[in-house]
Each structure stands twice: as C-alpha cells, then as structure tokens.
Write a protein that holds these residues in place. Structure first.
Motif, PDB file in Angstrom:
ATOM      1  N   THR A  47       0.824  -1.214   0.000  1.00 52.55           N
ATOM      2  CA  THR A  47       0.000   0.000   0.000  1.00 52.55           C
ATOM      3  C   THR A  47       0.853   1.257   0.000  1.00 52.55           C
ATOM      4  O   THR A  47       0.532   2.243  -0.681  1.00 52.55           O
ATOM      5  N   ILE A  79      -7.011   4.658  -2.334  1.00 53.78           N
ATOM      6  CA  ILE A  79      -5.655   4.575  -1.791  1.00 53.78           C
ATOM      7  C   ILE A  79      -5.605   5.169  -0.389  1.00 53.78           C
ATOM      8  O   ILE A  79      -4.939   4.629   0.505  1.00 53.78           O
ATOM      9  N   PHE A  82      -7.031   2.622   2.047  1.00 54.96           N
ATOM     10  CA  PHE A  82      -6.136   1.492   2.318  1.00 54.96           C
ATOM     11  C   PHE A  82      -4.946   1.902   3.187  1.00 54.96           C
ATOM     12  O   PHE A  82      -4.528   1.142   4.060  1.00 54.96           O
ATOM     13  N   ILE A  83      -4.411   3.094   2.969  1.00 56.50           N
ATOM     14  CA  ILE A  83      -3.267   3.511   3.784  1.00 56.50           C
ATOM     15  C   ILE A  83      -3.735   3.858   5.198  1.00 56.50           C
ATOM     16  O   ILE A  83      -2.978   3.697   6.169  1.00 56.50           O
TER      17      ILE A  83
END
Length: 215
Positions: A47, A79, A82-83
């Motif tokens: 990630t 993104i 997910f991070i």
C-alpha cells in the motif's frame, strides 16, 4: 495546490519503502528470493508502494499502464482508505507486539504513522465529486481481496503469514476468517466515512467560492 506536496510525499514514501527493503534483506534469515517474496507479502509495503506510485504518476504525468489505474476517478479515495487501514491496524493491533529501534523505528513510523496522516491531509485538499462515488470505489475492493487470497494460499504451502491475525496455523482458519471479515467491515466503514467527509469538504468549497464571488 502546487506539486510540492506530491514531491515531498514521493521522496518520503519511496525512502521508507526502500529503506525497509534494505533492512529486511540485511537481516534476512531466508534466501534473497524468499525474503523478497515475504517483503511484498506485507499489506503495509504494497500500500505504501501504491502511494509512492500515485505521487510518481502525478508528478511525472504518467499515463501508461499501470499508472493509468492511479489516475482513475476513485483512485485517490481508495488509496487513502487502504493507507488509513495500514495505520489503524498498526496502531491498534501491531504496535504493542514489538519495539523497533534505530533506522527500523524511523521506517516503521514513516510507513505506519506519517504516511497515512500525510495522505489523508493530501486527500482533504484534492478530493472531488467523482472520487467519492460508490461506483468508482467498489472496483478497488479487488485489491485487498486478491491480497488476502494470495496470503492465505501462499501461507498454506509456505506456513509464512505476514501478520499474526492472519496466521491460520497459529490461530486457526475460523479466527483468521473472522479477522478478515472485521478488516473488510472496517474498510467499508472507512469508504463511507471518506465519502461523507468528501461531500462536506466539497460543499464547503462551493460555499467559499460563492462567498468570494459575492465579496
């Protein structure tokens, strides 16, 4: 916003990922090939690399595959989700199980704390209406789905699991699947939270724009 934010992010994230690669090879107990496979088995690494590639694509205006995926309408919000998962799991589950020092401590904090916060702040400035539409976000769920399938399948044969909450051999399949279900629920909730916050931010921008026109 100029490209300074993206440039800083690019250098920091690539540094953290490559420094972690150096550390894992330096302290490897398996072959280099096996070590590299284990390196890319960590959701954190994948990630953060995704974040680094996103900033790279933005700065250098890369449109060819696979960078074209990063310019899709829901990419930044996905993104960011997910991070943030990376950061939350580390802070709530993993931080207490080991105490890194030296360069490893710096790299850990960058990958699990600094980058998630940095990307979220960046998202707050860059979010737009298209990036928070469900139809643009749902395809991104394939990313964690394929990751989990890969980890469980490879773990079955290699007996290596990158995270203790996925270690079927230690905690059993049922508990591992339960943990996976919890992560999926949290991911969906974060999607919802970012969609809600995105709408608020966009409305505020519109109000500010209207106010500026009237003044």
């Amino acid at each position: 916003m100029n490209r300074k934010f993206e440039t800083i992010g690019l250098f920091i994230v690539w540094f953290a990922v490559l420094a972690q690669l150096y550390l894992i090879i330096q302290h490897r107990q398996e072959s280099v090939i096996e070590t590299l496979i284990r390196f890319i088995s960590f959701f954190t690494i994948l990630t953060n690399t995704l974040v680094a590639m996103y900033f790279t694509a933005i700065i250098f205006k890369l449109k060819a595959y696979p960078f074209s995926i990063l310019s899709s309408k829901g990419a930044l919000t996905a993104i960011t989700t997910f991070i943030l998962i990376v950061g939350l799991v580390y802070q709530l589950v993993l931080r207490s199980i080991w105490q890194p020092s030296g360069l490893q401590y710096l790299v850990d904090e960058l990958l699990h704390t600094f980058v998630p916060i940095y990307v979220f702040i960046y998202w707050c400035f860059k979010v737009d209406k298209l990036s928070i539409q469900p139809k643009n976000l749902i395809p991104w769920l394939l990313y964690p789905l394929f990751y989990l399938i890969f980890i469980l399948a490879r773990g079955y044969f290699s007996e290596f699991y990158p995270y203790p909450f996925l270690d079927v051999h230690e905690i059993g399949l049922f508990k591992a699947l339960l943990n996976i279900g919890l992560i999926i629920v949290v991911t969906m909730l974060l999607f919802g939270v970012l969609m809600f916050l995105g709408k608020l931010i966009i409305r505020q921008r519109i109000r500010n724009g209207a106010s500026n026109q009237l003044s």
